[in-house]
Design an enzyme around this catalytic site. Structure first.
Site, PDB file in Angstrom:
ATOM      1  CG  HIS A  38      -2.110   0.865   1.119  1.00 51.42           C
ATOM      2  ND1 HIS A  38      -2.070   2.222   1.288  1.00 51.42           N
ATOM      3  CD2 HIS A  38      -3.399   0.578   0.832  1.00 51.42           C
ATOM      4  CE1 HIS A  38      -3.273   2.730   1.143  1.00 51.42           C
ATOM      5  NE2 HIS A  38      -4.106   1.764   0.865  1.00 51.42           N
ATOM      6  CB  ILE A  44      -0.307   6.668   1.090  1.00 47.44           C
ATOM      7  CG1 ILE A  44      -1.137   5.698   0.250  1.00 47.44           C
ATOM      8  CG2 ILE A  44       0.397   7.663   0.211  1.00 47.44           C
ATOM      9  CD1 ILE A  44      -2.247   6.389  -0.531  1.00 47.44           C
ATOM     10  N   GLY A  47      -6.344   4.119   4.622  1.00 44.15           N
ATOM     11  CA  GLY A  47      -7.395   4.860   5.332  1.00 44.15           C
ATOM     12  C   GLY A  47      -7.988   4.067   6.480  1.00 44.15           C
ATOM     13  CB  VAL A  48      -8.948   0.487   6.957  1.00 39.99           C
ATOM     14  CG1 VAL A  48     -10.068   0.387   5.946  1.00 39.99           C
ATOM     15  CG2 VAL A  48      -7.696  -0.156   6.424  1.00 39.99           C
ATOM     16  CD  GLU A  52      -7.686  -0.410  14.952  1.00 38.41           C
ATOM     17  OE1 GLU A  52      -8.796  -0.627  14.420  1.00 38.41           O
ATOM     18  OE2 GLU A  52      -7.386  -0.797  16.100  1.00 38.41           O
TER      19      GLU A  52
END
Lengths: 157, 93
Positions: A38, A44, A47-48, A52
């Site tokens: 990723h 980067i 987003g998850v 978290e």
């Protein structure tokens, strides 16, 4: 921050005495196995994992509120906005504010900033449940010490 | 009671996307309206806010699990509204 093992908060900066808000920090590492995928050649933060990080920030606040009597588990993510890319080496300020504490659940408004600029935000709901059997509570207490959680103030001896 | 029911029914309709005209005082939130425990958290949040109370969901769940109460006592809407009215009255007493 060690995202590959879901350790998203490095330290707790402050918890307000009324237990309504918390401020934490998390430094996105230069190296992590998550960046292998990723994304290849363009690392980067997923987003998850930002969500978290906001959830863990809120979690420490909920644990302070209930003096580690129960464990918050993320149940709902609403109005999540991922406003900008987060890259290795950035130190995030993570904030959360309790909107409501019900019977067995908590709702919080949370956001992250970088140098004062908004990075992401969401409204999160947690189920707050009895600790499961086993070592989870002791592990969380150990992590609490590592993130400079004021254990002596919020854990009954 | 009727205004409590209207408020609760509107919350359920909005939160769970259930047609308002299908929600009656006799509706069972779980068995008739198909509301699951996660959706019920949203409903409880909205009810707590609307009435300034804290629905004792943990206590109710425990009573049902222990066989000391039935789900109908708490989740048939006319009964839920009666509990809300009791909590509101207790708060202002």
């Amino acid at each position: 921050m060690r995202p590959e093992v879901f350790k998203m908060v490095d330290r707790i900066v402050s918890i307000d005495p009324a237990l309504k808000t918390i401020h934490c920090q998390g430094l996105v590492p230069e190296e992590s196995s998550i960046f292998e995928g990723h994304f290849p050649g363009y690392p980067i933060m997923p987003g998850v994992l930002l969500i978290e990080a906001m959830a863990q920030t809120t979690g420490w606040l909920v644990l302070a509120r209930n003096r580690f009597e129960k464990m918050p588990f993320l149940a709902t993510v609403k109005e999540a906005k991922l406003r900008t890319f987060v890259v290795p080496g950035q130190n995030l300020d993570l904030h959360s504010e309790i909107l409501h504490e019900g019977s067995g659940f908590v709702v919080a408004k949370t956001h992250a900033t970088l140098d004062g600029k908004p990075i992401c935000n969401a409204e999160l709901t947690f189920r707050v449940l009895s600790w499961p059997e086993g070592r989870m509570k002791s592990v969380v207490l150990k992590v609490a010490e590592h993130v400079q959680f004021p254990v002596a103030d919020y854990v009954d001896a | 009671m009727s205004s409590t029911f209207d408020t609760v029914a509107n919350i359920i309709a909005e939160t769970c996307d259930i047609p308002r005209d299908t929600i009656t005082p006799e509706s069972h939130a779980i068995d008739d309206l198909g509301i699951d425990s996660l959706d019920f958290l949203d409903i409880a949040f909205a009810i707590d806010k609307a009435f300034g109370i804290k629905l004792p969901l943990e206590q109710w769940t425990q009573e049902v699990n222990d066989g000391k109460a039935t789900t109908e006592q708490y989740f048939v809407l006319k009964n839920l509204c009666a509990r809300i009215d009791e909590l509101v009255a207790a708060k202002s007493a």
